[in-house]
Structures are given as structure tokens and as C-alpha cells.
Design a protein around this motif. Structure first.
Motif, PDB file in Angstrom:
ATOM      1  N   ARG A  27       0.999   8.919 -12.072  1.00 36.53           N
ATOM      2  CA  ARG A  27       1.328   7.492 -12.146  1.00 36.53           C
ATOM      3  C   ARG A  27       2.134   7.042 -10.930  1.00 36.53           C
ATOM      4  O   ARG A  27       1.969   5.907 -10.464  1.00 36.53           O
ATOM      5  CB  ARG A  27       2.085   7.180 -13.442  1.00 36.53           C
ATOM      6  CG  ARG A  27       1.272   7.431 -14.700  1.00 36.53           C
ATOM      7  CD  ARG A  27       1.826   6.710 -15.918  1.00 36.53           C
ATOM      8  NE  ARG A  27       3.265   6.712 -15.990  1.00 36.53           N
ATOM      9  CZ  ARG A  27       4.000   7.701 -16.499  1.00 36.53           C
ATOM     10  NH1 ARG A  27       3.407   8.795 -16.967  1.00 36.53           N
ATOM     11  NH2 ARG A  27       5.312   7.609 -16.544  1.00 36.53           N
ATOM     12  N   ILE A  28       3.001   7.905 -10.417  1.00 35.07           N
ATOM     13  CA  ILE A  28       3.732   7.545  -9.198  1.00 35.07           C
ATOM     14  C   ILE A  28       2.749   7.284  -8.064  1.00 35.07           C
ATOM     15  O   ILE A  28       2.860   6.290  -7.325  1.00 35.07           O
ATOM     16  CB  ILE A  28       4.725   8.647  -8.808  1.00 35.07           C
ATOM     17  CG1 ILE A  28       5.834   8.768  -9.846  1.00 35.07           C
ATOM     18  CG2 ILE A  28       5.349   8.347  -7.433  1.00 35.07           C
ATOM     19  CD1 ILE A  28       6.708   9.993  -9.678  1.00 35.07           C
ATOM     20  N   ALA A  29       1.759   8.164  -7.920  1.00 35.59           N
ATOM     21  CA  ALA A  29       0.742   7.981  -6.876  1.00 35.59           C
ATOM     22  C   ALA A  29      -0.042   6.697  -7.107  1.00 35.59           C
ATOM     23  O   ALA A  29      -0.390   5.990  -6.149  1.00 35.59           O
ATOM     24  CB  ALA A  29      -0.197   9.187  -6.853  1.00 35.59           C
ATOM     25  N   SER A  30      -0.302   6.381  -8.371  1.00 38.74           N
ATOM     26  CA  SER A  30      -1.061   5.172  -8.683  1.00 38.74           C
ATOM     27  C   SER A  30      -0.260   3.909  -8.403  1.00 38.74           C
ATOM     28  O   SER A  30      -0.826   2.884  -8.008  1.00 38.74           O
ATOM     29  CB  SER A  30      -1.513   5.195 -10.149  1.00 38.74           C
ATOM     30  OG  SER A  30      -2.462   6.220 -10.374  1.00 38.74           O
ATOM     31  N   VAL A  31       1.059   3.960  -8.598  1.00 38.75           N
ATOM     32  CA  VAL A  31       1.902   2.823  -8.228  1.00 38.75           C
ATOM     33  C   VAL A  31       1.903   2.656  -6.713  1.00 38.75           C
ATOM     34  O   VAL A  31       1.771   1.545  -6.185  1.00 38.75           O
ATOM     35  CB  VAL A  31       3.340   2.997  -8.758  1.00 38.75           C
ATOM     36  CG1 VAL A  31       4.259   1.919  -8.190  1.00 38.75           C
ATOM     37  CG2 VAL A  31       3.358   2.934 -10.286  1.00 38.75           C
ATOM     38  N   ALA A  32       2.037   3.763  -5.995  1.00 38.55           N
ATOM     39  CA  ALA A  32       2.057   3.698  -4.534  1.00 38.55           C
ATOM     40  C   ALA A  32       0.744   3.142  -3.986  1.00 38.55           C
ATOM     41  O   ALA A  32       0.743   2.403  -2.992  1.00 38.55           O
ATOM     42  CB  ALA A  32       2.333   5.084  -3.957  1.00 38.55           C
ATOM     43  N   SER A  33      -0.371   3.478  -4.643  1.00 35.88           N
ATOM     44  CA  SER A  33      -1.676   3.007  -4.174  1.00 35.88           C
ATOM     45  C   SER A  33      -2.026   1.615  -4.685  1.00 35.88           C
ATOM     46  O   SER A  33      -2.978   1.006  -4.214  1.00 35.88           O
ATOM     47  CB  SER A  33      -2.776   3.987  -4.605  1.00 35.88           C
ATOM     48  OG  SER A  33      -2.942   3.959  -6.017  1.00 35.88           O
ATOM     49  N   GLY A  34      -1.270   1.129  -5.668  1.00 39.10           N
ATOM     50  CA  GLY A  34      -1.535  -0.186  -6.232  1.00 39.10           C
ATOM     51  C   GLY A  34      -2.454  -0.183  -7.430  1.00 39.10           C
ATOM     52  O   GLY A  34      -2.806  -1.245  -7.953  1.00 39.10           O
ATOM     53  N   ASP A  35      -2.846   1.002  -7.914  1.00 41.64           N
ATOM     54  CA  ASP A  35      -3.724   1.073  -9.083  1.00 41.64           C
ATOM     55  C   ASP A  35      -2.964   0.811 -10.386  1.00 41.64           C
ATOM     56  O   ASP A  35      -3.557   0.402 -11.383  1.00 41.64           O
ATOM     57  CB  ASP A  35      -4.412   2.435  -9.156  1.00 41.64           C
ATOM     58  CG  ASP A  35      -5.471   2.601  -8.076  1.00 41.64           C
ATOM     59  OD1 ASP A  35      -6.095   1.601  -7.712  1.00 41.64           O
ATOM     60  OD2 ASP A  35      -5.651   3.729  -7.588  1.00 41.64           O
ATOM     61  N   ILE A  36      -1.667   1.106 -10.402  1.00 42.69           N
ATOM     62  CA  ILE A  36      -0.778   0.716 -11.500  1.00 42.69           C
ATOM     63  C   ILE A  36       0.255  -0.225 -10.906  1.00 42.69           C
ATOM     64  O   ILE A  36       0.793   0.028  -9.827  1.00 42.69           O
ATOM     65  CB  ILE A  36      -0.079   1.941 -12.130  1.00 42.69           C
ATOM     66  CG1 ILE A  36      -1.097   2.812 -12.878  1.00 42.69           C
ATOM     67  CG2 ILE A  36       1.029   1.506 -13.085  1.00 42.69           C
ATOM     68  CD1 ILE A  36      -0.511   4.089 -13.460  1.00 42.69           C
ATOM     69  N   ASP A  37       0.524  -1.324 -11.606  1.00 46.50           N
ATOM     70  CA  ASP A  37       1.445  -2.322 -11.059  1.00 46.50           C
ATOM     71  C   ASP A  37       2.911  -1.981 -11.317  1.00 46.50           C
ATOM     72  O   ASP A  37       3.740  -2.072 -10.406  1.00 46.50           O
ATOM     73  CB  ASP A  37       1.118  -3.698 -11.656  1.00 46.50           C
ATOM     74  CG  ASP A  37      -0.291  -4.149 -11.327  1.00 46.50           C
ATOM     75  OD1 ASP A  37      -0.685  -4.044 -10.148  1.00 46.50           O
ATOM     76  OD2 ASP A  37      -1.010  -4.589 -12.247  1.00 46.50           O
ATOM     77  N   ILE A  38       3.235  -1.611 -12.557  1.00 49.96           N
ATOM     78  CA  ILE A  38       4.619  -1.337 -12.938  1.00 49.96           C
ATOM     79  C   ILE A  38       4.641  -0.035 -13.732  1.00 49.96           C
ATOM     80  O   ILE A  38       3.742   0.234 -14.528  1.00 49.96           O
ATOM     81  CB  ILE A  38       5.206  -2.477 -13.800  1.00 49.96           C
ATOM     82  CG1 ILE A  38       5.106  -3.822 -13.070  1.00 49.96           C
ATOM     83  CG2 ILE A  38       6.668  -2.195 -14.158  1.00 49.96           C
ATOM     84  CD1 ILE A  38       5.475  -5.021 -13.944  1.00 49.96           C
ATOM     85  N   ASP A  39       5.676   0.765 -13.513  1.00 49.34           N
ATOM     86  CA  ASP A  39       5.786   2.030 -14.226  1.00 49.34           C
ATOM     87  C   ASP A  39       7.250   2.294 -14.536  1.00 49.34           C
ATOM     88  O   ASP A  39       8.149   1.786 -13.861  1.00 49.34           O
ATOM     89  CB  ASP A  39       5.216   3.166 -13.375  1.00 49.34           C
ATOM     90  CG  ASP A  39       4.971   4.433 -14.183  1.00 49.34           C
ATOM     91  OD1 ASP A  39       4.544   4.315 -15.341  1.00 49.34           O
ATOM     92  OD2 ASP A  39       5.206   5.528 -13.646  1.00 49.34           O
TER      93      ASP A  39
END
Length: 342
Positions: free
Chosen positions: A89-101
Motif C-alpha cells: 500500500r505504501i508503494a501504491s500511495v507513492a504511485s498514486g494508485d491509492i489516494d489515502i492510507d
């Protein structure tokens, strides 16, 4: 020295997946406030169950408050690691695939090591101390540097309670850890904490913890009360030792989508997180109190209240001062400088 950044992030502290799956979860709009234009849909992910404070009083409050603000934002929550484990999820936040975590400080150390020191053993005296530090210039510097290193915006932080030991024998002093295999999370800061406390750390995935205790793969573990309860560890452990050895911190982080929001939307989201920080802090305290009262009443645990916390603290702090280096040591020293227990 902790470096400083001119860009100031919204920082709130209070005493408290795969890309394909995410593709349909978020859509951009051009709305300049509530009323006209498309609604921007944001994903909010975390690893907690829906009955834990981080969801009930945190994620859900953020979503509800943003909806009530009517500024063209909508938040969809994905709990219980539906969108992947912490690292994913951290990687997905960095890539913009997850907005908030919602992430623990130690997990975020994978992308910016000094921020993991927020999870150092006995770094903070309690939630009030966390608030004092994060309101300071040094605390702001930590999240500013994290933003520069990872491209991730920090919306706020809360305390998810102090971590306690459980085992099949009481743990009152560091000497009581001798010979016990204690499960710690596998992040570097947690493993340093284990050495600082005098524990022999064994890495076991959180999802496998109950079985590992049941089968005797490990002799004990450490977690905040909310996690101990959610995992039903009283079924496989006898003693809960109130060591309060680490303040469990959660950061509410956001991708570069933050920059795409207009000022009204940013203000609404920041206000929503501010309320959630307040609510989570209160919910954690209330949940811990009621849980401990229930456990005492039904005899689920032998609760060890006479822990020699000074002995643990006096062992841990010098170890960390000696073994932390560079910016991580600077963060630790800055935290301790704001303590009332120097």
C-alpha cells in the motif's frame, strides 16, 4: 541536524493492490467546490478491522466529514488490507494508485528511515508528548523530509495506544524476557526495539501470530490492546504485562492527488482528519479502559500492573542513543528533548 524544508505540510497531532483493482475506485473531476462539476472520488485504505478505533473513529470519520463538507469529494474505504499489505500500500500511495492510507511509522521507514523513529521504544512518554513533538519545528521537519524523500503528503497522526507484552509468564523487568522467544514485527525499528528492551525477537507475520502462539513457535508477543483484543490472544496466552514500551503511531498519508485538490477541498480534508485524530485518540483510550475492565472481570488474563517501567526505560534509552545514527539519531534526540522525563 534535521534538515528543514520551506514547504509546510498540514500536520495534526493530538494527545493524541493491484492497480487493476484500483482502476475503478477513483475518478477525477474539475469541481471547484460543492455544487458544480464532477465529484473527485478518493480511495482510503488501511489494515484494520472495522471494529477497531482506526476504522470506526478514524477512517469512517474522515469519510463522513468530507461528505458533509459538500466540496466535491467522496471517500471510499477499503479496510482489512483489502488493497494489499503495508508495503504494497505504501508503494501504491507513492504511485498514486491509492489516494489515502493509514500506516504505522515503522512501515514508512522503508521509504524514509528516520520517520520510523516515531516508533522507537520509550521515545514518547505518551500521546501528549507525541503532540508536543509534532507541533515543534523538529517534528515538522520529519514530515517535510518524508514528503521530499517519498513524494507522500502527511495529513495527520494519531496514537493507537501503547504496546504491551503478553506471554505465559509475567514480564515485570527486562530480566524476565531472558529465554523467551518474543514475536516482533519485522521492520528494522521494531527489531532494534527488541534489542533495546533485552528481548530475543522472532519475526512472525501478524496474520500468523495466533497460530504461532498456539503452537509454541513463539513464547510471547507485543502489541497495543486493540490488536491483542482483535486477535483473541487471551485464548493462547496467560499474562498481559503493562510495559507501555512503545507508543504505537499511525500516520494518515496521501499521494500526489493532494496537489490536484483545490484549496476548499484541501481545507475540508484537513479538517476531517483533524476531527478523526481527536476521535481516534479518545476512542483508543475508551476502548482500552473498557477492554481492561472486562478482562479483569472475566479473568481472561492475569494482568501484570506492577511492571518496573523505569528498569525497561533505563535499559532502552541508552541503547537507542548508542545504536541509532545520522538523521535517525537526530530525530530520537529531538523527541527526547521535548520529554518531561529527561
Amino acid at each position: 541536524m534535521i534538515t528543514r524544508r520551506t514547504k509546510r505540510l498540514t500536520w495534526l497531532a493530538l494527545a493524541a493492490v493491484p492497480a487493476l483493482l484500483l482502476a475503478g475506485c477513483s475518478s477525477e473531476g474539475t469541481d471547484e467546490g460543492g455544487g458544480g462539476g464532477d465529484t473527485i472520488k478518493l480511495t482510503l485504505a488501511h489494515s484494520y478491522t472495522e471494529d477497531q478505533p482506526q476504522h470506526r473513529c478514524g477512517a469512517q470519520v474522515i469519510a463522513d466529514e468530507v461528505k458533509a463538507a459538500d466540496v466535491g469529494l467522496e471517500i471510499e474505504i477499503f479496510s482489512s488490507s483489502q488493497l494489499g499489505g503495508d508495503a504494497d500500500r505504501i508503494a501504491s500511495v507513492a504511485s498514486g494508485d491509492i489516494d489515502i492510507d493509514i500506516q504505522g511509522a515503522s512501515a514508512l521507514g522503508a521509504v524514509y528511515e528516520p520517520i520510523s523513529v516515531l516508533d522507537a521504544a520509550y521515545a514518547f512518554d505518551g500521546p501528549e508528548h507525541l503532540a508536543t513533538f509534532m507541533a515543534s519545528e523538529e517534528g515538522q521537519g520529519v514530515v517535510d523530509d518524508f514528503a521530499e524523500a517519498a513524494g507522500i503528503h502527511t495529513l495527520g497522526v494519531w496514537s493507537a495506544g501503547a504496546r504491551q507484552f503478553t506471554a505465559n509468564s509475567p514480564i515485570r523487568t527486562p530480566d524476565d524476557l531472558e529465554g523467551l522467544r518474543i514475536r516482533f514485527p519485522g521492520s528494522p525499528q521494531f527489531l532494534v526495539n527488541a534489542k533495546a528492551l533485552g528481548a530475543s525477537a522472532t519475526e512472525v507475520a501478524y496474520e500468523e501470530l495466533y497460530l504461532a502462539l498456539q503452537q509454541g513457535t513463539v513464547d510471547g508477543q507485543e502489541n497495543p490492546i486493540t490488536n491483542i483484543k482483535s486477535q483473541n490472544l487471551a485464548e493462547v496466552q496467560d499474562y498481559l504485562s503493562m510495559t507501555n514500551h512503545q507508543l504505537n503511531t499511525n500516520l494518515v498519508i496521501m499521494s500526489s492527488k493532494w496537489e490536484e485538490l483545490n484549496s476548499e477541498q484541501q481545507d475540508a480534508l484537513s479538517s476531517a482528519v483533524e476531527k478523526a485524530v481527536t476521535e481516534v485518540t479518545s476512542c483508543v483510550a475508551e476502548d482500552e479502559k473498557s477492554t481492561l475492565e472486562q478482562w479483569k472481570a472475566d479473568g481472561a488474563w492475569e494482568i501484570v500492573d506492577d511492571v518496573d517501567i523505569d528498569a525497561f526505560r533505563d535499559k532502552a534509552l541508552p541503547y537507542l542513543e548508542e545504536h541509532l545514527t545520522g538523521d535517525s539519531l537526530a530525530v530520537f534526540e529531538a523527541i527526547r528533548a521535548t520529554s518531561d522525563q529527561k
